[in-house]
Design an enzyme around this catalytic site. Sequence first.
Site, mmCIF file in Angstrom:
data_model
loop_
_atom_site.group_PDB
_atom_site.id
_atom_site.type_symbol
_atom_site.label_atom_id
_atom_site.label_comp_id
_atom_site.label_asym_id
_atom_site.label_seq_id
_atom_site.Cartn_x
_atom_site.Cartn_y
_atom_site.Cartn_z
ATOM 1 C CD GLN A 1 -2.718 0.064 2.623
ATOM 2 O OE1 GLN A 1 -3.603 0.844 2.261
ATOM 3 N NE2 GLN A 1 -2.360 -0.077 3.879
ATOM 4 C CG ASP B 1 3.845 9.199 14.730
ATOM 5 O OD1 ASP B 1 2.768 8.606 14.763
ATOM 6 O OD2 ASP B 1 4.925 8.627 14.499
ATOM 7 C CG HIS C 1 6.153 4.878 14.453
ATOM 8 N ND1 HIS C 1 5.238 5.882 14.251
ATOM 9 C CD2 HIS C 1 5.644 3.800 13.829
ATOM 10 C CE1 HIS C 1 4.236 5.418 13.526
ATOM 11 N NE2 HIS C 1 4.454 4.154 13.262
HETATM 12 P P1 NAX Z 1 1.416 -3.736 3.018
HETATM 13 O O1 NAX Z 1 1.158 -5.025 3.722
HETATM 14 O O2 NAX Z 1 0.402 -3.173 2.111
HETATM 15 O O3 NAX Z 1 2.748 -3.887 2.161
HETATM 16 C C1 NAX Z 1 3.910 -4.455 2.662
HETATM 17 C C2 NAX Z 1 4.638 -5.067 1.504
HETATM 18 O O4 NAX Z 1 5.903 -5.518 1.986
HETATM 19 C C3 NAX Z 1 3.935 -6.293 0.898
HETATM 20 O O5 NAX Z 1 3.794 -6.107 -0.486
HETATM 21 C C4 NAX Z 1 4.867 -7.453 1.237
HETATM 22 O O6 NAX Z 1 4.895 -8.421 0.222
HETATM 23 C C5 NAX Z 1 6.200 -6.738 1.363
HETATM 24 N N1 NAX Z 1 7.188 -7.421 2.194
HETATM 25 C C6 NAX Z 1 6.989 -8.147 3.314
HETATM 26 N N2 NAX Z 1 8.157 -8.623 3.771
HETATM 27 C C7 NAX Z 1 9.108 -8.177 2.933
HETATM 28 C C8 NAX Z 1 10.507 -8.357 2.859
HETATM 29 N N3 NAX Z 1 11.145 -9.116 3.753
HETATM 30 N N4 NAX Z 1 11.187 -7.758 1.864
HETATM 31 C C9 NAX Z 1 10.539 -7.030 0.934
HETATM 32 N N5 NAX Z 1 9.211 -6.830 0.933
HETATM 33 C C10 NAX Z 1 8.508 -7.399 1.915
HETATM 34 O O7 NAX Z 1 1.835 -2.721 4.156
HETATM 35 P P2 NAX Z 1 1.887 -1.112 4.088
HETATM 36 O O8 NAX Z 1 0.572 -0.568 4.425
HETATM 37 O O9 NAX Z 1 2.537 -0.707 2.822
HETATM 38 O O10 NAX Z 1 2.839 -0.816 5.339
HETATM 39 C C11 NAX Z 1 4.204 -1.165 5.330
HETATM 40 C C12 NAX Z 1 4.797 -1.008 6.705
HETATM 41 O O11 NAX Z 1 4.769 0.345 7.126
HETATM 42 C C13 NAX Z 1 4.086 -1.787 7.805
HETATM 43 O O12 NAX Z 1 5.072 -2.427 8.615
HETATM 44 C C14 NAX Z 1 3.419 -0.704 8.613
HETATM 45 O O13 NAX Z 1 3.247 -1.080 9.958
HETATM 46 C C15 NAX Z 1 4.413 0.419 8.487
HETATM 47 N N6 NAX Z 1 3.939 1.772 8.769
HETATM 48 C C16 NAX Z 1 4.769 2.611 9.411
HETATM 49 C C17 NAX Z 1 4.459 3.919 9.665
HETATM 50 C C18 NAX Z 1 5.414 4.828 10.346
HETATM 51 O O14 NAX Z 1 5.023 5.941 10.636
HETATM 52 N N7 NAX Z 1 6.648 4.457 10.643
HETATM 53 C C19 NAX Z 1 3.141 4.472 9.301
HETATM 54 C C20 NAX Z 1 2.443 3.673 8.238
HETATM 55 C C21 NAX Z 1 2.600 2.184 8.360
HETATM 56 O O15 NAX Z 1 1.711 1.724 9.333
#
Ligand code: NAX
Length: 327
Positions: free
Chosen positions: A15, A159, A187
């Site tokens: 996403q 944030d 975070h």
């Molecule tokens: P999604 O689940 O939509 O996308 C994650 C993608 O990462 C998937 O396509 C998956 O296949 C891929 N993936 C998983 N393991 C992997 C690896 N070892 N190597 C390469 N790709 C891999 O999640 P999304 O909504 O895009 O969020 C991604 C991350 O951002 C999550 O961990 C989420 O918790 C974190 N966030 C962090 C935020 C922050 O402020 N620091 C805010 C937004 C978000 O919640």
Amino acid sequence: SKAPIRVAVTGAAGQIGYALLFRIASGQMFGPDQPVALNLIEIEPGMNALKGVVMELEDCAFPLLTDVVQTSDLNVGFKDVNWALLVGSVPRKKGMERAELLGINGKIFVGQGKAINDNAAKDVRVLVVGNPCNTNCLIAMQNAPDVPNDRFFAMTRLDENRAKSQLAQKAGVPVSAVSNLCVWGNHSPTMFADFTNAKINGKPATEVITDKAWLEETFLPVVGKRGAAIIEARGASSAASAANAVVDTVVSLTTPTAPGDFHSVCVCSKGEYGAPEGIITSLPIKSDGTKWEVVKGLHLNDFAKEKIAVSINELTSEKETAMAALA
Ligand code: NAX
């Protein structure tokens, strides 16, 4: 013409990736005259979706985008990259213990840290978004011994932006009037969105918003639970605003900060404001466009100190749990 900046993005088919790649390729991250190349990294099950995203990138005909690599091989993915945006991680599933989550993600960031160490460009900078982002960042840093610690960042800008927007709405001012908003700590819901040092039109926010109860009892939980509120409303976690915060973080590290202002980024602590050395914690940062530093001399009252201590304790315990899980 300028050489392209090569940017790796993990979780590129997710996403946030879907909202982020187009902004990088259009020039919003590095400017309108800076070519960019993208190294898109996914795990095997995500490769087909990634192919579709790359087709859409092609269909944008971005003049600044010089080439796109699609891979699940970390050595290929991090080859010669100047920036590594580590977005992908494994989300917490129902019934999963925190230790288990830290262990699973820890292993991912061990491998990514090593691959960055061995393949990235000499000037590589790493921004971790995938949660738990502070501890994931720490693990990547520990596994990239040839990359200086001050090149590792984790994201609290979302944030910060959420907090600014809430203060602006309460004060009835445009969000651009709010400055000096530091998010401290981890975070996670324990982070402290520091209204005590924030400014509104250059004045202390607490002189503009005099309702202390609102600041302490409404503002803080609204910011802390904003992610959950978005999931509740949208049926999916924040993505466009998270991608926007990634762009903001990189822009803030690579362009001069407005005089007197600062931004929130998690960096490796050298003991500033009493944080334990060597943890990745969110601090007030300013940049001259090339080098960044922690802004010193902010006053923290007892309320702020207590809030920050809770978040720092959580970071220390996450670190210990992750280290035990990886041992
Ligand atoms: P999604 O689940 O939509 O996308 C994650 C993608 O990462 C998937 O396509 C998956 O296949 C891929 N993936 C998983 N393991 C992997 C690896 N070892 N190597 C390469 N790709 C891999 O999640 P999304 O909504 O895009 O969020 C991604 C991350 O951002 C999550 O961990 C989420 O918790 C974190 N966030 C962090 C935020 C922050 O402020 N620091 C805010 C937004 C978000 O919640």
